[in-house]
Design a protein around this motif. Structure first.
Motif, PDB file in Angstrom:
ATOM      1  N   LEU A   1       0.775  -1.166   0.330  1.00  0.00           N
ATOM      2  CA  LEU A   1      -0.150   0.195   0.011  1.00  0.00           C
ATOM      3  C   LEU A   1       0.856   1.326  -0.163  1.00  0.00           C
ATOM      4  CD1 LEU A   1      -3.310   0.679   1.748  1.00  0.00           C
ATOM      5  CD2 LEU A   1      -1.924   2.807   2.237  1.00  0.00           C
ATOM      6  N   THR A   2       0.637   2.171  -0.829  1.00  0.00           N
ATOM      7  CA  THR A   2       1.140   3.338  -1.392  1.00  0.00           C
ATOM      8  C   THR A   2       0.705   4.454  -0.787  1.00  0.00           C
ATOM      9  OG1 THR A   2       1.640   2.806  -3.556  1.00  0.00           O
ATOM     10  CG2 THR A   2       3.043   2.931  -2.264  1.00  0.00           C
ATOM     11  N   MET A   3       1.417   5.707   0.331  1.00  0.00           N
ATOM     12  CA  MET A   3       0.295   6.858   1.096  1.00  0.00           C
ATOM     13  C   MET A   3       2.271   7.893   0.560  1.00  0.00           C
ATOM     14  SD  MET A   3      -2.597   8.562   1.209  1.00  0.00           S
ATOM     15  CE  MET A   3      -3.436   7.679   1.665  1.00  0.00           C
ATOM     16  N   LEU A   4       1.393   8.061  -0.136  1.00  0.00           N
ATOM     17  CA  LEU A   4       3.475   8.956  -0.098  1.00  0.00           C
ATOM     18  C   LEU A   4       2.507  10.105  -1.738  1.00  0.00           C
ATOM     19  CD1 LEU A   4       5.267   6.004  -1.741  1.00  0.00           C
ATOM     20  CD2 LEU A   4       6.131   7.611   0.640  1.00  0.00           C
ATOM     21  N   TYR A   5       3.810  10.935  -1.158  1.00  0.00           N
ATOM     22  CA  TYR A   5       3.561  13.263  -1.300  1.00  0.00           C
ATOM     23  C   TYR A   5       3.140  12.623  -2.705  1.00  0.00           C
ATOM     24  CZ  TYR A   5       3.817  17.764  -2.213  1.00  0.00           C
ATOM     25  OH  TYR A   5       3.382  19.264  -2.601  1.00  0.00           O
ATOM     26  N   ASP A   6       3.135  12.500  -4.292  1.00  0.00           N
ATOM     27  CA  ASP A   6       2.936  12.388  -5.315  1.00  0.00           C
ATOM     28  C   ASP A   6       3.255  11.552  -6.091  1.00  0.00           C
ATOM     29  OD1 ASP A   6       5.380  12.880  -5.904  1.00  0.00           O
ATOM     30  OD2 ASP A   6       5.394  14.835  -6.558  1.00  0.00           O
ATOM     31  N   GLY A   7       3.161  11.437  -7.514  1.00  0.00           N
ATOM     32  CA  GLY A   7       3.169  10.217  -8.156  1.00  0.00           C
ATOM     33  C   GLY A   7       4.985   9.535  -8.329  1.00  0.00           C
ATOM     34  N   PRO A   8       5.906  11.217  -9.391  1.00  0.00           N
ATOM     35  CA  PRO A   8       7.082  11.493  -8.561  1.00  0.00           C
ATOM     36  C   PRO A   8       7.551  10.374  -7.877  1.00  0.00           C
ATOM     37  CG  PRO A   8       6.697  12.330 -10.062  1.00  0.00           C
ATOM     38  CD  PRO A   8       5.221  12.698  -9.004  1.00  0.00           C
ATOM     39  N   ALA A   9       7.694  11.121  -6.380  1.00  0.00           N
ATOM     40  CA  ALA A   9       7.612  10.191  -5.447  1.00  0.00           C
ATOM     41  C   ALA A   9       7.389   8.945  -5.183  1.00  0.00           C
ATOM     42  CB  ALA A   9       7.111  10.607  -4.066  1.00  0.00           C
ATOM     43  N   THR A  10       6.396   7.962  -5.019  1.00  0.00           N
ATOM     44  CA  THR A  10       5.561   7.346  -5.012  1.00  0.00           C
ATOM     45  C   THR A  10       6.603   6.012  -6.485  1.00  0.00           C
ATOM     46  OG1 THR A  10       3.422   7.638  -4.913  1.00  0.00           O
ATOM     47  CG2 THR A  10       3.835   5.511  -5.302  1.00  0.00           C
ATOM     48  N   LEU A  11       6.606   6.836  -8.183  1.00  0.00           N
ATOM     49  CA  LEU A  11       7.705   5.706  -8.214  1.00  0.00           C
ATOM     50  C   LEU A  11       8.754   5.993  -8.156  1.00  0.00           C
ATOM     51  CD1 LEU A  11       7.184   4.751 -10.721  1.00  0.00           C
ATOM     52  CD2 LEU A  11       7.845   6.493 -12.447  1.00  0.00           C
ATOM     53  N   ASP A  12       9.867   6.764  -6.925  1.00  0.00           N
ATOM     54  CA  ASP A  12      11.080   6.628  -6.871  1.00  0.00           C
ATOM     55  C   ASP A  12      10.826   5.091  -5.905  1.00  0.00           C
ATOM     56  OD1 ASP A  12      12.103   8.415  -8.573  1.00  0.00           O
ATOM     57  OD2 ASP A  12      11.748  10.006  -7.164  1.00  0.00           O
ATOM     58  N   VAL A  13      10.060   5.404  -5.000  1.00  0.00           N
ATOM     59  CA  VAL A  13       9.753   4.610  -3.856  1.00  0.00           C
ATOM     60  C   VAL A  13       9.628   3.142  -4.339  1.00  0.00           C
ATOM     61  CG1 VAL A  13       8.841   3.876  -1.441  1.00  0.00           C
ATOM     62  CG2 VAL A  13       9.522   6.284  -2.004  1.00  0.00           C
ATOM     63  N   MET A  14       9.011   2.855  -5.046  1.00  0.00           N
ATOM     64  CA  MET A  14       8.712   1.327  -5.708  1.00  0.00           C
ATOM     65  C   MET A  14      10.228   1.357  -6.459  1.00  0.00           C
ATOM     66  SD  MET A  14       6.228   0.099  -4.151  1.00  0.00           S
ATOM     67  CE  MET A  14       5.504  -1.170  -5.740  1.00  0.00           C
ATOM     68  N   ARG A  15      10.869   1.613  -6.911  1.00  0.00           N
ATOM     69  CA  ARG A  15      12.027   1.577  -7.377  1.00  0.00           C
ATOM     70  C   ARG A  15      13.244   0.869  -6.594  1.00  0.00           C
ATOM     71  NH1 ARG A  15      11.837   6.340 -11.861  1.00  0.00           N
ATOM     72  NH2 ARG A  15      10.879   5.537 -14.064  1.00  0.00           N
ATOM     73  N   GLU A  16      13.103   1.280  -5.844  1.00  0.00           N
ATOM     74  CA  GLU A  16      13.827   0.684  -4.307  1.00  0.00           C
ATOM     75  C   GLU A  16      13.576  -0.583  -3.716  1.00  0.00           C
ATOM     76  OE1 GLU A  16      15.015   4.362  -1.154  1.00  0.00           O
ATOM     77  OE2 GLU A  16      14.338   5.721  -2.550  1.00  0.00           O
ATOM     78  N   ALA A  17      12.067  -0.849  -3.786  1.00  0.00           N
ATOM     79  CA  ALA A  17      11.163  -1.718  -3.346  1.00  0.00           C
ATOM     80  C   ALA A  17      11.889  -2.733  -4.157  1.00  0.00           C
ATOM     81  CB  ALA A  17       9.634  -1.552  -3.278  1.00  0.00           C
TER      82      ALA A  17
ATOM     83  N   ALA B   1      -0.970   6.698 -14.704  1.00  0.00           N
ATOM     84  CA  ALA B   1      -0.132   5.922 -15.795  1.00  0.00           C
ATOM     85  C   ALA B   1       1.021   5.211 -15.681  1.00  0.00           C
ATOM     86  CB  ALA B   1      -0.861   6.512 -17.129  1.00  0.00           C
ATOM     87  N   ASP B   2       1.461   6.495 -14.926  1.00  0.00           N
ATOM     88  CA  ASP B   2       3.239   5.618 -15.192  1.00  0.00           C
ATOM     89  C   ASP B   2       3.769   4.618 -13.987  1.00  0.00           C
ATOM     90  OD1 ASP B   2       3.914   7.873 -16.826  1.00  0.00           O
ATOM     91  OD2 ASP B   2       4.513   9.506 -15.143  1.00  0.00           O
ATOM     92  N   LEU B   3       2.394   4.340 -12.977  1.00  0.00           N
ATOM     93  CA  LEU B   3       2.394   3.978 -12.051  1.00  0.00           C
ATOM     94  C   LEU B   3       1.939   2.965 -12.281  1.00  0.00           C
ATOM     95  CD1 LEU B   3       1.377   5.996  -8.937  1.00  0.00           C
ATOM     96  CD2 LEU B   3       3.985   5.792 -10.024  1.00  0.00           C
ATOM     97  N   ALA B   4       1.277   2.376 -12.929  1.00  0.00           N
ATOM     98  CA  ALA B   4       0.227   1.485 -13.442  1.00  0.00           C
ATOM     99  C   ALA B   4       1.558   0.411 -14.793  1.00  0.00           C
ATOM    100  CB  ALA B   4      -0.798   1.545 -13.852  1.00  0.00           C
ATOM    101  N   GLY B   5       2.455   1.378 -15.542  1.00  0.00           N
ATOM    102  CA  GLY B   5       3.313   0.615 -16.052  1.00  0.00           C
ATOM    103  C   GLY B   5       4.404   0.058 -15.364  1.00  0.00           C
TER     104      GLY B   5
END
Length: 297
Positions: free
Chosen positions: A65-81, A103-107
């Motif tokens: 479950l991701t509850m972060l600041y915005d889309g780019p921050a979420t993508l960065d964290v998921m890349r770390e994960a 759309a970026d996160l779904a990709g």
């Protein structure tokens, strides 16, 4: 699959921390991570494990479950994960990321074999703490048995908007809902600001509308935070409201709707943030009406 899950919560701010607590209270195994670890540490007292990295947090998770600041921050964290993500795990993406961001996160989800759920939450600190959020969700029917216990732990109801999380139907509904919330918040602040400027007791205004169609609990709640000095801790912070307002404006521009009120709301929130109110409740946009900040009296 049992109803008790291993859930990784990435992002433990106002909303994420409350959601993690309610997930642990519901009997799920919760592993929490936050960029500023001190914000996650208190969750240990509620039975959550506090991870040092996103990869550590998602190890073995049934649901991320991701509850972060915005889309780019979420993508960065998921890349770390990414190195520790389990193919087939469900990803409940609750950050307000905007139409392009989702759309970026779904990709990313497709690339890593994750079952993607677009699931922004409607509500602020109090409903989050009480487990009474409204979950706006989109994602495949066949995986809903896995994510439903998560939604039940954090929300009072779930509104399904579609079967394709990547289409962003839940995010679109969240932007529409937030456009109303942010507009009403700023209108409430301007009522107080104009009352102050014209030397009108705001209570007279409340008397005029009392019990009629223009009266509403939200108006009284937000003006009350200003009048009674209750802006901290925030129910929903000014800085986050500014970000969401910009996402709303961008969505309107992309799809051919000029949103003058949303643009003005964004400017007011940004001005209040620049005045030093970024971490206060979004009702503090009231102060954006004045060049020189003055306490309301």
């Amino acid at each position: 699959m049992t109803d008790k899950l291993t859930v990784s919560v990435l992002g433990t701010g106002i909303m994420g921390a409350a959601m993690a607590r309610n997930l642990a209270k519901a009997g799920h195994t919760v592993c929490a991570w936050n960029r500023t670890r001190a914000k996650a540490e208190p969750l240990a007292a509620d039975g959550a494990f506090v991870a040092g990295t996103p990869a550590e947090a998602v190890q073995g998770a049934d649901v991320v479950l991701t509850m972060l600041y915005d889309g780019p921050a979420t993508l960065d964290v998921m890349r770390e994960a990414a190195p520790a993500l389990r193919s087939g795990a469900a990803w409940v993406q609750s950050t307000t990321a905007g139409v392009e961001g989702i759309a970026d996160l779904a990709g990313f989800a497709r690339e890593h074999g994750l079952v993607f759920y677009d699931a922004p939450m409607l509500g602020t600190r109090q409903p989050a703490e009480a487990g009474l959020l409204t979950v706006l969700a989109a994602g495949p029917v066949e995986g809903r048995r896995t994510v439903t216990p998560v939604f039940d732990a954090v929300g009072a109801r779930t509104v399904w908007t579609g079967e394709d999380g990547g289409a962003g139907t839940a995010t679109r509904l969240k932007l529409v809902a937030n456009s109303w919330v942010l507009a009403v918040t700023n209108a409430a602040g301007e009522v107080l600001a104009l009352s102050k400027a014209l030397d009108v007791d705001p209570q007279r205004f409340f008397e005029v509308i009392e019990g009629g169609p223009l009266d509403m609990g939200y108006l009284r709640a937000k003006t009350g935070l200003v009048l009674n000095g209750g802006l901290s801790p925030a129910q929903f912070a000014v800085a986050t409201a500014a970000k969401d307002a910009r996402l709303i404006v961008e969505a309107g521009e992309r799809y051919g709707a000029r949103l003058d009120v949303a643009a003005a709301s964004a400017a007011r929130f940004e001005r209040a943030d620049a005045q030093g109110h970024g971490d206060e409740d979004m009702a503090a946009a009231y102060f954006a009406s004045f060049e020189e900040e003055e306490p309301h009296g």
